[in-house]
Scaffold this active site. Structure first.
Site, PDB file in Angstrom:
ATOM      1  N   HIS A  43      41.845  47.858  32.478  1.00 30.74           N
ATOM      2  CA  HIS A  43      41.687  47.442  33.780  1.00 30.74           C
ATOM      3  C   HIS A  43      41.783  45.993  34.031  1.00 30.74           C
ATOM      4  CE1 HIS A  43      41.279  51.891  35.754  1.00 30.74           C
ATOM      5  NE2 HIS A  43      40.964  51.933  34.728  1.00 30.74           N
ATOM      6  N   GLY A  51      36.743  41.827  34.223  1.00 29.78           N
ATOM      7  CA  GLY A  51      35.425  41.870  34.683  1.00 29.78           C
ATOM      8  C   GLY A  51      34.945  43.189  35.486  1.00 29.78           C
ATOM      9  N   SER A  53      34.170  45.920  38.286  1.00 33.78           N
ATOM     10  CA  SER A  53      34.712  46.179  39.730  1.00 33.78           C
ATOM     11  C   SER A  53      34.196  45.492  40.896  1.00 33.78           C
ATOM     12  CB  SER A  53      34.740  47.738  39.941  1.00 33.78           C
ATOM     13  OG  SER A  53      35.400  48.036  41.202  1.00 33.78           O
ATOM     14  N   GLY A  54      34.641  44.781  41.634  1.00 31.69           N
ATOM     15  CA  GLY A  54      34.032  44.097  42.817  1.00 31.69           C
ATOM     16  C   GLY A  54      33.765  42.804  42.616  1.00 31.69           C
ATOM     17  N   VAL A  55      33.985  42.262  41.182  1.00 31.63           N
ATOM     18  CA  VAL A  55      33.567  40.850  40.914  1.00 31.63           C
ATOM     19  C   VAL A  55      34.332  39.720  41.662  1.00 31.63           C
ATOM     20  CG1 VAL A  55      34.940  40.831  38.852  1.00 31.63           C
ATOM     21  CG2 VAL A  55      32.502  39.502  38.971  1.00 31.63           C
ATOM     22  N   GLY A  56      35.601  40.282  42.070  1.00 36.12           N
ATOM     23  CA  GLY A  56      36.661  39.317  42.516  1.00 36.12           C
ATOM     24  C   GLY A  56      37.838  38.967  41.911  1.00 36.12           C
ATOM     25  N   LYS A  57      38.308  40.058  41.075  1.00 31.11           N
ATOM     26  CA  LYS A  57      39.392  39.878  40.318  1.00 31.11           C
ATOM     27  C   LYS A  57      40.669  39.572  41.046  1.00 31.11           C
ATOM     28  CE  LYS A  57      39.009  43.414  37.720  1.00 31.11           C
ATOM     29  NZ  LYS A  57      37.840  44.015  38.220  1.00 31.11           N
ATOM     30  N   SER A  58      40.964  40.543  41.991  1.00 31.44           N
ATOM     31  CA  SER A  58      42.241  40.631  42.759  1.00 31.44           C
ATOM     32  C   SER A  58      42.211  39.533  43.656  1.00 31.44           C
ATOM     33  CB  SER A  58      42.075  42.036  43.577  1.00 31.44           C
ATOM     34  OG  SER A  58      42.201  42.922  42.567  1.00 31.44           O
ATOM     35  N   ASP A  71      45.465  45.833  38.539  1.00 29.81           N
ATOM     36  CA  ASP A  71      44.309  47.014  38.331  1.00 29.81           C
ATOM     37  C   ASP A  71      44.622  47.656  37.121  1.00 29.81           C
ATOM     38  OD1 ASP A  71      42.645  48.774  38.862  1.00 29.81           O
ATOM     39  OD2 ASP A  71      44.130  50.533  39.895  1.00 29.81           O
ATOM     40  N   GLU A  76      45.404  45.662  45.683  1.00 27.24           N
ATOM     41  CA  GLU A  76      44.322  46.116  46.541  1.00 27.24           C
ATOM     42  C   GLU A  76      43.147  45.082  46.887  1.00 27.24           C
ATOM     43  OE1 GLU A  76      40.734  49.405  46.599  1.00 27.24           O
ATOM     44  OE2 GLU A  76      41.869  49.428  44.810  1.00 27.24           O
ATOM     45  N   ARG A 135      28.788  25.036  28.096  1.00 28.34           N
ATOM     46  CA  ARG A 135      28.994  23.707  28.997  1.00 28.34           C
ATOM     47  C   ARG A 135      29.730  22.820  28.352  1.00 28.34           C
ATOM     48  NH1 ARG A 135      23.304  22.280  31.640  1.00 28.34           N
ATOM     49  NH2 ARG A 135      24.668  21.029  33.107  1.00 28.34           N
TER      50      ARG A 135
END
Length: 329
Positions: free
Chosen positions: A147, A162, A164-169, A186, A212, A253
């Site tokens: 995924h 990452g 789900s919902g982390v902002g990949k799309s 996806d 999506e 860093r």
């Protein structure tokens, strides 16, 4: 569940074009089309036709070029059909005649009797060999599905990973808006080709260029941004792990130590990017892609920076800057 086997009929049904087209057609032994091809290699059966079957590669596709076909004609003229019977009794998957060459009538009849498919192509033996090896390397390559989102940024294939919902799309959408290309969203299918190349594409070609976006729904990238915003597959050259910002975690860093993630036996460079409001992820990923290209060209910014700091310390300038002019007395 067991993986579906690859048959001679599947080989004929492959939708290949350009430099991968095989131009195959079946000219005899159609009852044997369900035979499975289990070894992704080819064999020139000259020695077998002459009666030498020690270490005979019976499980491979048997390739008949001009030399083998001329030898079949010699067997026909000498009426040596027993040699051909022994050849077909070895449970071979299929035979391919190049240059549009035709087998002898005895060969056709035995192929029908033993249910061995006889295929024909107009390609030369050399061209067909190189093409079928490429096709086999792709079909039989180790593969897995993951995924994430696969994008091409400045020519670098980047796999965004990452939770789900982390902002990949959303990050991938912004990259497309900035002129980069989407491979798939996806579900990504990864294949290890030639033992060291990791190719990624959408697991389902029908929906791979759709995306999506929460709150917006499903969008078609090729329709919205044009065919220049997509590509069908790309080598995975960098993995970007997106994760929610953790104030208790120490993030790299400087970047002098390169992390890797092993997928299907291939080590791929990995960077972790913490996500929080105010961070411009697309610009960071663009910089990561360009930095990866520099590394491929032999230049490492972090290592050069580290060497310059060491040189600065060795010159004594660092000591003077630390103590100051007044502290030197």
């Amino acid at each position: 569940m067991a993986e579906k086997k690859f048959t001679v009929l599947d080989l004929l049904d492959l939708d290949l074009s350009g430099h991968d087209a095989l131009h195959l057609k079946c000219i005899a032994g159609r009852r044997g089309l369900p035979r499975a091809i289990t070894i992704p290699e080819i064999n020139r059966p000259g020695l077998a036709l002459s009666g030498f079957y020690e270490n005979f590669a019976r499980g491979r596709l048997q390739l008949f070029g001009r030399g083998e076909t001329a030898y079949l004609l010699k067997l026909h003229n000498e009426n040596k059909t027993d040699v051909l019977k022994e050849f077909f009794s070895n449970e071979i998957p299929c035979c391919v005649f190049t240059y549009n060459l035709e087998p002898t009538e005895e060969f056709r009849l035995l192929a029908e009797e033993y249910c061995v498919p006889i295929l024909q192509t107009d390609l030369t033996s050399t061209d067909f060999s190189s093409r079928i090896i490429r096709v086999f390397s792709n079909i039989f390559a180790p593969h897995k599905t993951l995924h994430g989102v696969l994008v091409e940024v400045y020519g670098i294939g980047i796999f965004l990973n990452g939770h789900s919902g982390v902002g990949k799309s959303e990050t991938a959408l912004e990259l497309v808006e900035r002129g980069h290309r989407l491979v798939a969203d996806d579900i990504i299918e990864l294949r290890c080709v030639n033992g060291n190349t990791l190719l990624g594409r959408g697991a389902n070609a029908m929906i791979s260029h759709h995306m999506e976006i929460r709150g917006l729904g499903i969008i078609n990238i090729s329709k919205l941004y044009g065919v220049g915003a997509i590509r069908n597959q790309k080598e995975v050259q960098l993995i970007v792990q997106l994760e929610a910002w953790d104030s208790n975690k120490s993030y790299d860093r400087i970047g002098t130590e390169q992390n890797y993630k092993e997928l299907l036996g291939v080590k791929v460079p990995l960077i972790e990017i913490p996500v929080k409001p105010g961070r411009n992820l697309p610009i960071i990923i663009e910089a990561a892609a360009m930095n990866e290209r520099l590394k491929d060209m032999g230049y490492n910014s972090a290592k050069e920076f580290n060497q310059n700091v060491l040189k600065w310390i060795e010159t004594g300038d660092a000591k003077a800057a630390f103590y100051g002019i007044d502290d030197s007395y």
